[in-house]
Design a protein around this motif. Structure first.
Motif, PDB file in Angstrom:
ATOM      1  N   GLY A 178      63.501  23.246   0.879  1.00 10.99           N
ATOM      2  CA  GLY A 178      64.060  23.912  -0.553  1.00 10.99           C
ATOM      3  C   GLY A 178      63.316  24.100  -1.910  1.00 10.99           C
ATOM      4  N   GLU A 179      62.323  22.958  -1.474  1.00 13.22           N
ATOM      5  CA  GLU A 179      60.829  23.497  -2.719  1.00 13.22           C
ATOM      6  C   GLU A 179      60.210  24.109  -2.667  1.00 13.22           C
ATOM      7  OE1 GLU A 179      59.629  20.496  -4.901  1.00 13.22           O
ATOM      8  OE2 GLU A 179      61.301  18.569  -4.485  1.00 13.22           O
ATOM      9  N   ALA A 180      60.453  24.935  -0.938  1.00 13.90           N
ATOM     10  CA  ALA A 180      58.936  26.512  -0.792  1.00 13.90           C
ATOM     11  C   ALA A 180      59.077  27.577  -2.002  1.00 13.90           C
ATOM     12  CB  ALA A 180      59.130  26.255   0.404  1.00 13.90           C
ATOM     13  N   GLY A 181      59.978  27.644  -2.217  1.00  9.45           N
ATOM     14  CA  GLY A 181      61.074  29.122  -2.856  1.00  9.45           C
ATOM     15  C   GLY A 181      60.920  29.531  -4.483  1.00  9.45           C
ATOM     16  N   SER A 182      59.998  27.917  -4.800  1.00  9.09           N
ATOM     17  CA  SER A 182      60.616  27.844  -6.683  1.00  9.09           C
ATOM     18  C   SER A 182      59.436  28.380  -6.963  1.00  9.09           C
ATOM     19  CB  SER A 182      60.989  26.104  -6.713  1.00  9.09           C
ATOM     20  OG  SER A 182      61.033  26.295  -8.051  1.00  9.09           O
ATOM     21  N   THR A 183      58.072  27.389  -6.618  1.00  8.49           N
ATOM     22  CA  THR A 183      57.083  27.120  -7.612  1.00  8.49           C
ATOM     23  C   THR A 183      56.312  28.508  -7.715  1.00  8.49           C
ATOM     24  OG1 THR A 183      57.093  24.870  -7.485  1.00  8.49           O
ATOM     25  CG2 THR A 183      54.927  26.120  -8.677  1.00  8.49           C
ATOM     26  N   PRO A 184      55.527  28.873  -6.743  1.00  7.20           N
ATOM     27  CA  PRO A 184      55.330  30.215  -6.760  1.00  7.20           C
ATOM     28  C   PRO A 184      56.276  31.188  -7.225  1.00  7.20           C
ATOM     29  CG  PRO A 184      54.533  29.349  -4.141  1.00  7.20           C
ATOM     30  CD  PRO A 184      56.258  28.268  -5.320  1.00  7.20           C
ATOM     31  N   THR A 185      57.192  31.890  -6.646  1.00  5.53           N
ATOM     32  CA  THR A 185      57.823  32.514  -7.291  1.00  5.53           C
ATOM     33  C   THR A 185      58.384  32.484  -8.758  1.00  5.53           C
ATOM     34  OG1 THR A 185      59.196  32.456  -4.983  1.00  5.53           O
ATOM     35  CG2 THR A 185      60.544  33.648  -7.294  1.00  5.53           C
ATOM     36  N   ALA A 186      57.813  31.026  -9.584  1.00  3.66           N
ATOM     37  CA  ALA A 186      58.360  30.412 -10.682  1.00  3.66           C
ATOM     38  C   ALA A 186      57.457  31.155 -11.497  1.00  3.66           C
ATOM     39  CB  ALA A 186      58.396  29.746 -11.207  1.00  3.66           C
ATOM     40  N   HIS A 187      55.762  31.249 -10.933  1.00  5.53           N
ATOM     41  CA  HIS A 187      54.183  31.360 -11.343  1.00  5.53           C
ATOM     42  C   HIS A 187      54.320  33.347 -11.573  1.00  5.53           C
ATOM     43  CE1 HIS A 187      51.547  28.103 -10.251  1.00  5.53           C
ATOM     44  NE2 HIS A 187      52.345  27.559 -11.089  1.00  5.53           N
ATOM     45  N   ALA A 188      55.084  33.824 -10.633  1.00  7.37           N
ATOM     46  CA  ALA A 188      55.093  35.065 -10.091  1.00  7.37           C
ATOM     47  C   ALA A 188      56.094  35.754 -11.494  1.00  7.37           C
ATOM     48  CB  ALA A 188      55.124  35.767  -9.301  1.00  7.37           C
ATOM     49  N   LEU A 189      56.862  35.438 -11.805  1.00  7.13           N
ATOM     50  CA  LEU A 189      57.944  35.462 -12.985  1.00  7.13           C
ATOM     51  C   LEU A 189      57.199  35.048 -14.299  1.00  7.13           C
ATOM     52  CD1 LEU A 189      60.872  34.307 -12.071  1.00  7.13           C
ATOM     53  CD2 LEU A 189      60.605  36.454 -12.038  1.00  7.13           C
ATOM     54  N   ILE A 190      56.143  34.113 -14.769  1.00  6.16           N
ATOM     55  CA  ILE A 190      56.075  33.985 -15.892  1.00  6.16           C
ATOM     56  C   ILE A 190      54.413  34.765 -15.861  1.00  6.16           C
ATOM     57  CG2 ILE A 190      54.539  32.476 -16.713  1.00  6.16           C
ATOM     58  CD1 ILE A 190      56.189  30.278 -15.484  1.00  6.16           C
ATOM     59  N   ALA A 191      53.848  35.252 -14.570  1.00  4.58           N
ATOM     60  CA  ALA A 191      53.001  36.162 -15.199  1.00  4.58           C
ATOM     61  C   ALA A 191      53.885  37.404 -15.612  1.00  4.58           C
ATOM     62  CB  ALA A 191      51.918  35.867 -13.978  1.00  4.58           C
ATOM     63  N   ASP A 192      54.399  38.101 -14.961  1.00  2.00           N
ATOM     64  CA  ASP A 192      54.556  39.239 -15.600  1.00  2.00           C
ATOM     65  C   ASP A 192      55.253  38.791 -16.640  1.00  2.00           C
ATOM     66  OD1 ASP A 192      54.541  39.877 -12.793  1.00  2.00           O
ATOM     67  OD2 ASP A 192      55.948  39.848 -12.135  1.00  2.00           O
ATOM     68  N   GLN A 193      55.936  37.552 -17.276  1.00  2.00           N
ATOM     69  CA  GLN A 193      56.783  37.660 -18.830  1.00  2.00           C
ATOM     70  C   GLN A 193      55.625  37.431 -19.328  1.00  2.00           C
ATOM     71  OE1 GLN A 193      60.308  37.678 -19.160  1.00  2.00           O
ATOM     72  NE2 GLN A 193      60.336  37.491 -21.281  1.00  2.00           N
ATOM     73  N   PHE A 194      54.270  37.459 -19.233  1.00  2.00           N
ATOM     74  CA  PHE A 194      53.525  36.684 -20.305  1.00  2.00           C
ATOM     75  C   PHE A 194      52.113  37.345 -20.545  1.00  2.00           C
ATOM     76  CE2 PHE A 194      56.220  33.070 -20.278  1.00  2.00           C
ATOM     77  CZ  PHE A 194      57.193  33.185 -21.996  1.00  2.00           C
ATOM     78  N   PRO A 195      51.405  38.395 -21.423  1.00  2.00           N
ATOM     79  CA  PRO A 195      49.816  39.411 -21.153  1.00  2.00           C
ATOM     80  C   PRO A 195      48.845  37.650 -21.476  1.00  2.00           C
ATOM     81  CG  PRO A 195      51.224  39.106 -23.399  1.00  2.00           C
ATOM     82  CD  PRO A 195      52.188  38.510 -22.679  1.00  2.00           C
ATOM     83  N   GLU A 196      47.671  38.343 -20.735  1.00  2.00           N
ATOM     84  CA  GLU A 196      46.697  37.856 -19.772  1.00  2.00           C
ATOM     85  C   GLU A 196      46.621  36.975 -21.582  1.00  2.00           C
ATOM     86  OE1 GLU A 196      42.428  38.333 -18.344  1.00  2.00           O
ATOM     87  OE2 GLU A 196      43.174  40.039 -18.627  1.00  2.00           O
ATOM     88  N   GLY A 197      46.223  37.379 -22.373  1.00  2.00           N
ATOM     89  CA  GLY A 197      45.912  36.339 -23.741  1.00  2.00           C
ATOM     90  C   GLY A 197      46.666  35.092 -23.702  1.00  2.00           C
ATOM     91  N   ARG A 198      47.911  35.035 -22.853  1.00  2.00           N
ATOM     92  CA  ARG A 198      48.900  33.905 -23.159  1.00  2.00           C
ATOM     93  C   ARG A 198      49.185  33.138 -22.232  1.00  2.00           C
ATOM     94  NH1 ARG A 198      53.621  36.542 -26.208  1.00  2.00           N
ATOM     95  NH2 ARG A 198      54.983  34.561 -26.277  1.00  2.00           N
ATOM     96  N   ARG A 199      48.292  33.712 -21.114  1.00  2.00           N
ATOM     97  CA  ARG A 199      49.196  33.148 -19.631  1.00  2.00           C
ATOM     98  C   ARG A 199      49.144  31.946 -19.698  1.00  2.00           C
ATOM     99  NH1 ARG A 199      47.646  37.674 -16.075  1.00  2.00           N
ATOM    100  NH2 ARG A 199      48.984  39.007 -17.037  1.00  2.00           N
ATOM    101  N   ALA A 200      47.994  31.478 -19.961  1.00  2.00           N
ATOM    102  CA  ALA A 200      47.418  29.934 -19.662  1.00  2.00           C
ATOM    103  C   ALA A 200      47.791  29.132 -20.031  1.00  2.00           C
ATOM    104  CB  ALA A 200      45.422  30.073 -19.602  1.00  2.00           C
TER     105      ALA A 200
END
Length: 441
Positions: free
Chosen positions: A107-129
């Motif tokens: 179940g958890e295999a589909g969550s965290t990498p997918t969330a990382h991709a969403l966050i990286a698209d939502q926030f610009p590089e200077g705020r990403r970390a």
């Protein structure tokens, strides 16, 4: 306003996954006594049983996330792992628990990498970390909730009912995610048809051709091996060495890993973005320094016989060992294009969780059993001490054999965790090596 809710809900989902992921370690001593398990079997249930499918399915799930609705994938994943966690409360033995833990990992295999991709698209590089570091508050929040609340529930209502209590609320988060989250309005993502998703080999080749990535990956994987091994046996250590009950051990464990994780992630994300604006090498130096400082704190803590002295050291150690997340994944996401982001994070998690969460706790369990066996005079630790534990269940242990077994089990785990802490130095070396390959500008 939506960005705040977006990040908050994803963080709560991550927290829910960690409640379910680590809860077995909170009730581990009670499960061990009822089912007459060895430390090696506890290590397998807490680590390898979860991580084998979590790691193996991470990349296939990430490939689906590159092509289809990431919100839908996360929602379905939450519902799946929550149901499997609740089922752990019905387990009749080791093999039942093993199957349910495998289900949690699926179940958890589909969550965290997918969330990382969403966050990286939502926030610009200077705020990403910083955004990724805030998202990484999820595990320590989950540990706090699972360890303190779950430990209290396990002590008062039994470990089986506690699994129901921590598993079922995840269904509500699945519904919230489905109803309120939306795909980020990122031009490159929205314009790219499913056929434009780069093949897996292209993503892996791009990552592995970067010396910075390889060294950051090694630092992360080796550090996870040590940290997961230590953390997932910490509640058992507190109960066995210091005689804490489930509620007290859960509370102390939650404060160490929860508060320490929140502080460490916040510190790592802030420092790497602030210092990295002047010199990009700080994205590697921050985790390097933190991991290196964590080693002496852990080593000192595991030599102390007074928990009031050991716990502050373990808290400081946990803060230092959690500064890696934001800067590491910021580097990873900065190396790839938007349609590679879920796959890039899944590739890191594949190795980090298979080696870290899979082999770390299992190694600690095996070492603990081996050290304990060497401390029992005349040998026969498994037969003698397991028979003694089974016979003593339900009443106070008595006699020389029981006392010798109890002391051997406590010392064996102490030595195993001490040995594991040395691995942190190896991890720090790779982070320092990564800095040599980063352009400072």
């Amino acid at each position: 306003m939506y960005s705040t809710w977006f990040l908050l809900l994803l963080t709560l989902i991550y927290a829910s996954s960690f409640v379910d992921r680590i809860f077995l370690s909170v009730v581990g001593q009670a499960v061990k006594l009822e089912m007459n398990l060895s430390d090696a079997e506890l290590g397998v249930l807490g680590g390898l049983a979860f991580s084998v499918f979590y790691s193996a399915l991470g990349i296939p799930m990430a490939r689906l996330a590159e092509r289809y609705s990431r919100v839908m994938l996360i929602s379905l994943s939450i519902a799946a792992w929550s149901a499997m966690t609740a089922l752990c409360g019905t387990a009749g033995g080791f093999w039942h628990l093993l199957v349910y833990r495998l289900g949690v990992g699926i179940g958890e295999a589909g969550s965290t990498p997918t969330a990382h991709a969403l966050i990286a698209d939502q926030f610009p590089e200077g705020r990403r970390a910083t955004a990724l570091a805030l998202y990484a508050f999820g595990p320590p929040i989950g540990v706090l909730a699972g360890a303190i609340g779950g430990g209290w529930a396990a002590q008062h209502f039994g470990w089986r009912h506690a699994f129901f209590a921590v598993g079922l609320p995840g269904i509500a988060l699945a519904v919230l995610a489905w109803l309120t989250l939306r795909e980020p309005r990122h031009a490159q993502v929205d314009a790219a048809p499913p056929t434009a998703v780069p093949p897996l080999r292209s993503v892996v080749h791009l990552l592995m051709s970067s010396r910075t990535f390889v060294q950051m990956l090694l630092g992360t994987v080796i550090g996870a091996f040590a940290q997961y091994g230590i953390n997932l046996f910490l509640p058992v250590y507190l109960a066995r060495v210091y005689g804490m009950g489930l509620a007290q051990a859960g509370m102390v464990f939650g404060l160490i890993v929860g508060v320490g994780g929140i502080a460490g992630n916040a510190l790592g994300g802030y420092l790497s973005d602030a210092l990295g604006a002047r010199d990009k090498r700080w994205y590697a130096w921050v985790p390097a320094i933190g991991t290196l400082l964590g080693f002496p704190l852990a080593a000192m803590a595991f030599t102390l016989s007074d928990w009031r002295l050991a716990v502050p050291l373990l808290l400081g150690c946990t803060i230092m060992l959690n500064v890696w997340n934001g800067p590491t994944f910021s580097i990873v996401q900065g190396l790839v294009t938007p349609r590679m982001r879920a796959t890039a994070s899944a590739f890191v998690f594949l190795l980090m969780n298979l080696v870290g969460q899979g082999l770390g706790p299992t190694t600690v369990g095996l070492l603990s059993d081996r050290f304990a066996a060497s401390l029992v005079k005349g040998g026969g630790y498994q037969a003698t001490c397991h028979a003694s534990a089974a016979g003593a269940q339900g009443h106070a242990a008595a006699g020389a054999v029981s006392q010798a077994c109890t002391q051997a089990a406590a010392s064996g785990l102490r030595y195993a965790l001490l040995l594991m802490s040395v691995v942190l130095v190896w991890s720090a070396w790779h982070y320092f090596s990564a800095a040599r390959h980063i352009d400072r500008r």
